[in-house]
Scaffold this active site. Sequence first.
Site, PDB file in Angstrom:
ATOM      1  N   ASP A   1      -4.336   5.285   6.254  1.00 39.89           N
ATOM      2  CA  ASP A   1      -4.906   6.500   6.815  1.00 39.89           C
ATOM      3  C   ASP A   1      -5.965   6.063   7.847  1.00 39.89           C
ATOM      4  OD1 ASP A   1      -5.588   9.189   7.031  1.00 39.89           O
ATOM      5  OD2 ASP A   1      -6.809   9.210   5.245  1.00 39.89           O
TER       6      ASP A   1
ATOM      7  N   GLU B   1       0.840  -1.208   0.000  1.00 43.60           N
ATOM      8  CA  GLU B   1       0.000   0.000   0.000  1.00 43.60           C
ATOM      9  C   GLU B   1       0.873   1.255   0.000  1.00 43.60           C
ATOM     10  OE1 GLU B   1      -2.417   1.491  -0.678  1.00 43.60           O
ATOM     11  OE2 GLU B   1      -4.246   1.068   0.410  1.00 43.60           O
ATOM     12  N   ASP B   2       0.323   2.334  -0.511  1.00 43.55           N
ATOM     13  CA  ASP B   2       1.051   3.603  -0.474  1.00 43.55           C
ATOM     14  C   ASP B   2       0.972   4.243   0.904  1.00 43.55           C
ATOM     15  OD1 ASP B   2      -1.674   4.072  -0.715  1.00 43.55           O
ATOM     16  OD2 ASP B   2      -1.507   5.588  -2.282  1.00 43.55           O
TER      17      ASP B   2
ATOM     18  N   PHE C   1      -2.541  16.068   4.311  1.00 44.99           N
ATOM     19  CA  PHE C   1      -2.816  15.436   3.023  1.00 44.99           C
ATOM     20  C   PHE C   1      -1.565  15.518   2.163  1.00 44.99           C
ATOM     21  CE2 PHE C   1      -4.493  14.734  -1.188  1.00 44.99           C
ATOM     22  CZ  PHE C   1      -5.270  13.621  -0.945  1.00 44.99           C
TER      23      PHE C   1
HETATM   24  P1  IMP Z   1      -7.683   4.514   4.229  1.00 45.20           P
HETATM   25  O1  IMP Z   1      -8.689   3.508   3.721  1.00 45.20           O
HETATM   26  O2  IMP Z   1      -8.342   5.705   4.848  1.00 45.20           O
HETATM   27  O3  IMP Z   1      -6.618   3.915   5.108  1.00 45.20           O
HETATM   28  O4  IMP Z   1      -7.001   5.150   2.973  1.00 45.20           O
HETATM   29  C1  IMP Z   1      -6.169   4.487   2.157  1.00 45.20           C
HETATM   30  C2  IMP Z   1      -6.100   5.127   0.787  1.00 45.20           C
HETATM   31  O5  IMP Z   1      -6.527   6.496   0.775  1.00 45.20           O
HETATM   32  C3  IMP Z   1      -4.662   5.152   0.345  1.00 45.20           C
HETATM   33  O6  IMP Z   1      -4.334   3.965  -0.313  1.00 45.20           O
HETATM   34  C4  IMP Z   1      -4.621   6.362  -0.560  1.00 45.20           C
HETATM   35  O7  IMP Z   1      -4.975   5.995  -1.866  1.00 45.20           O
HETATM   36  C5  IMP Z   1      -5.668   7.291  -0.001  1.00 45.20           C
HETATM   37  N1  IMP Z   1      -5.063   8.323   0.878  1.00 45.20           N
HETATM   38  C6  IMP Z   1      -5.098   8.402   2.216  1.00 45.20           C
HETATM   39  N2  IMP Z   1      -4.435   9.491   2.670  1.00 45.20           N
HETATM   40  C7  IMP Z   1      -3.940  10.102   1.576  1.00 45.20           C
HETATM   41  C8  IMP Z   1      -3.133  11.278   1.378  1.00 45.20           C
HETATM   42  O8  IMP Z   1      -2.711  11.994   2.306  1.00 45.20           O
HETATM   43  N3  IMP Z   1      -2.838  11.574   0.090  1.00 45.20           N
HETATM   44  C9  IMP Z   1      -3.252  10.842  -0.967  1.00 45.20           C
HETATM   45  N4  IMP Z   1      -3.993   9.735  -0.825  1.00 45.20           N
HETATM   46  C10 IMP Z   1      -4.343   9.368   0.431  1.00 45.20           C
END
Ligand code: IMP
Length: 181
Positions: A103, A99-100, A152
Site C-alpha cells: 500500500d 506479502e499480502d 480498502f
Molecule cells: P503498507 O506498509 O502501507 O504498504 O501496508 C502494508 C500492510 O497494510 C499490508 O501488509 C496489510 O496488512 C495492510 N493493508 C494495506 N492495505 C490494506 C487493505 O486494503 N486491506 C487490508 N489490509 C491492508
Amino acid sequence: MNSDIEKILVSQEKIKETNVRLGKELTKDYADKNPLFVCILRGAAMFMMDLVKNVDIPIEYDFMDVSSYGGENTSTTGEVRILKDLDTPLSGRDVVIVEDIIDTGYTLDRLIELFKTRNAKSISIVSFLDKPARRIKHVHVDYVGVQIPDAFVVGYGMDFDEHYRNLPYVGVLKPEVYTTK
Ligand code: IMP
C-alpha cells in the site's frame, strides 16, 4: 459477512490463476538456490500457503509478524513494529518476502532495510496485491499478483479489525462498515 462486501475485486478463479503464474516464475528464478520464503503475518498467510504449493523446487519458509496499522485504523501510521521475529538466520540466504498487499510501502521498506543488516544474500518481494496509487515509499516489487485501485480490501487473508480474513476472495468493504464501527 458477504453482505458487507461492495464488490469482488479478485475472484477465487483469478486467485488460483495468479498463484500458478507466480509459482512458475519463482520456480524458474530460484532453481538451485534453496530460497527462504518469509511470510509476513497475518495477512499473507493464506497467499503463502497457496503460493508455495505452486513452487516446484526445494525451499524453506518462516514467519514474521509485524504490525503497521492500529486495530480500527484504515490509514497508515508509518510505524512498523515486530511482533514475532524469524527463527531462521538470514545470512547468505536468498530471501523472498511474501506479502499480502503493498500500500504505502512503509512495511516493505522497513523490512528490506532490516534484512540487509542481517546480511541476506538477496532479497526479493512477492506481493499478492499492489495498490500503486497510495505509494509513499518507492519499493521495487519483483513479483506482483494483481494491481488494484485505491480501495480498502478484505478477504483472502486480509482483514478489517481482524475480521473477513476467511473470505475466499478479495472484496471491497462497504465504506459504511468501517465508518460506523
Ligand atoms: P503498507 O506498509 O502501507 O504498504 O501496508 C502494508 C500492510 O497494510 C499490508 O501488509 C496489510 O496488512 C495492510 N493493508 C494495506 N492495505 C490494506 C487493505 O486494503 N486491506 C487490508 N489490509 C491492508
